[in-house]
Design an enzyme around this catalytic site. Sequence first.
Site, PDB file in Angstrom:
ATOM      1  N   SER A  30      12.658 -37.859  18.172  1.00  0.00           N
ATOM      2  CA  SER A  30      11.714 -38.591  17.196  1.00  0.00           C
ATOM      3  C   SER A  30      12.289 -39.827  16.545  1.00  0.00           C
ATOM      4  CB  SER A  30      10.932 -37.666  16.164  1.00  0.00           C
ATOM      5  OG  SER A  30      12.292 -36.778  15.440  1.00  0.00           O
ATOM      6  N   ASP A 336       9.518 -38.316   5.759  1.00  0.00           N
ATOM      7  CA  ASP A 336       8.977 -37.015   5.560  1.00  0.00           C
ATOM      8  C   ASP A 336      10.232 -36.150   5.784  1.00  0.00           C
ATOM      9  OD1 ASP A 336       9.689 -37.361   8.367  1.00  0.00           O
ATOM     10  OD2 ASP A 336       7.837 -37.200   9.201  1.00  0.00           O
ATOM     11  N   HIS A 339      12.770 -37.580   8.759  1.00  0.00           N
ATOM     12  CA  HIS A 339      12.848 -38.631   9.343  1.00  0.00           C
ATOM     13  C   HIS A 339      13.132 -39.695   8.345  1.00  0.00           C
ATOM     14  CE1 HIS A 339      10.275 -36.287  12.256  1.00  0.00           C
ATOM     15  NE2 HIS A 339      11.301 -36.706  12.889  1.00  0.00           N
TER      16      HIS A 339
END
Length: 377
Positions: A30, A336, A339
């Site tokens: 991610s 978040d 991340h």
Amino acid sequence: MKLVFLFLLSLPCLGLGKTQISSIFSFGNSYTDTGNVLALGAMNQTLGPTVSGLPPYGTNFFHKPTGRFCDGRLILDFIAQALNLPLLPPYLAHNGSYQQGANFAVSGTTGLDYSFFVERNASNTFLLNTTLNVQLEWFLELKPHLCTSLENCKKFFGESLFIVGEFGINDFSVAIMAGKSLAEVRSYIPYLVKTIVKAVERLIKEGALTIVVSENVPYGCLPSVLSLYPSSNAKDYNPRTGCLINYNELSLYQNKLLHKAVSRLRLRYPRVRLIIAEYYRPITKFVKYPKQFGFIETPLQVCCGGGGPYNFNILQGCGMPGVNACQNASTYLYWDGPHLTEAAYHYIADGWLRGPYADPPISTAITEISQQTCSKL
């Protein structure tokens, strides 16, 4: 007339641009996914939609969700822009040309194969079959559409930039969530580094000459980890950063092994420009000295979250109904739970491109390509 022609030929050697790096190929999770997990969700009803396809993700720069787990651009995006290349299309969601690069990274991906965790009873979570080796298979499937002959492929990939990683965050999380001790997770790390090294060697055999190998982040500084695994013992936290020491030790151990492995690869493949790209040092610096970078005084606080000491709640994550983002994401280090914000990625990308967070900096490697090209004119 001949002198003018030679001068014009030498102009590309004066700076960064398409003349040195013509394409980028990226593998990861991610931290580099630009939309592959969204495509998987659309193709697989069992997986379903992901929050990265919902607002407020993508609020900055794109002004809409793109599948990136960020408020805007990732390191990969900043590198592409610096090299005057288009943003990398996600391999699973793009029907156009990949002549200028492709992104194989998928959110939630582990470096180690799914079978590794199953054999050790180290997974009680749903794992995507999108590991580093699977992403490498996708690259090899794409190869015939990029070049046709051995000579042509060597030239094409020799003028490309390959980015491998970050891998490790999800490998740690999968095992820890399955109840494995930190000592057992640590024992998996040599296998993880070996997997990364084998992938790098395969890319070299395919003709890659410029490869970025990414470190792991300070795992114990992630607000998600701090929230999910709190300790009642103050000694478990670094007094200068507030991060969990034992969890950060996992990252430090992986990075140490990775640096040693890349050093050996450099001796084995002296013609290849192998770049170690850092996450640990810059993020630790952001946490220690947030004001220097324009971040809030509590840098472990999440911009988009659902409460708790770090504004992270796994049941009320960013993108879920009723969960709002902060007013100015550029003043936050973390977007978040796991991340970073676009602002943080931008700082790190600059450090990868020009130093000091890459050895050697990407710009130095590209200058070497330029000099080699110029010497042939």
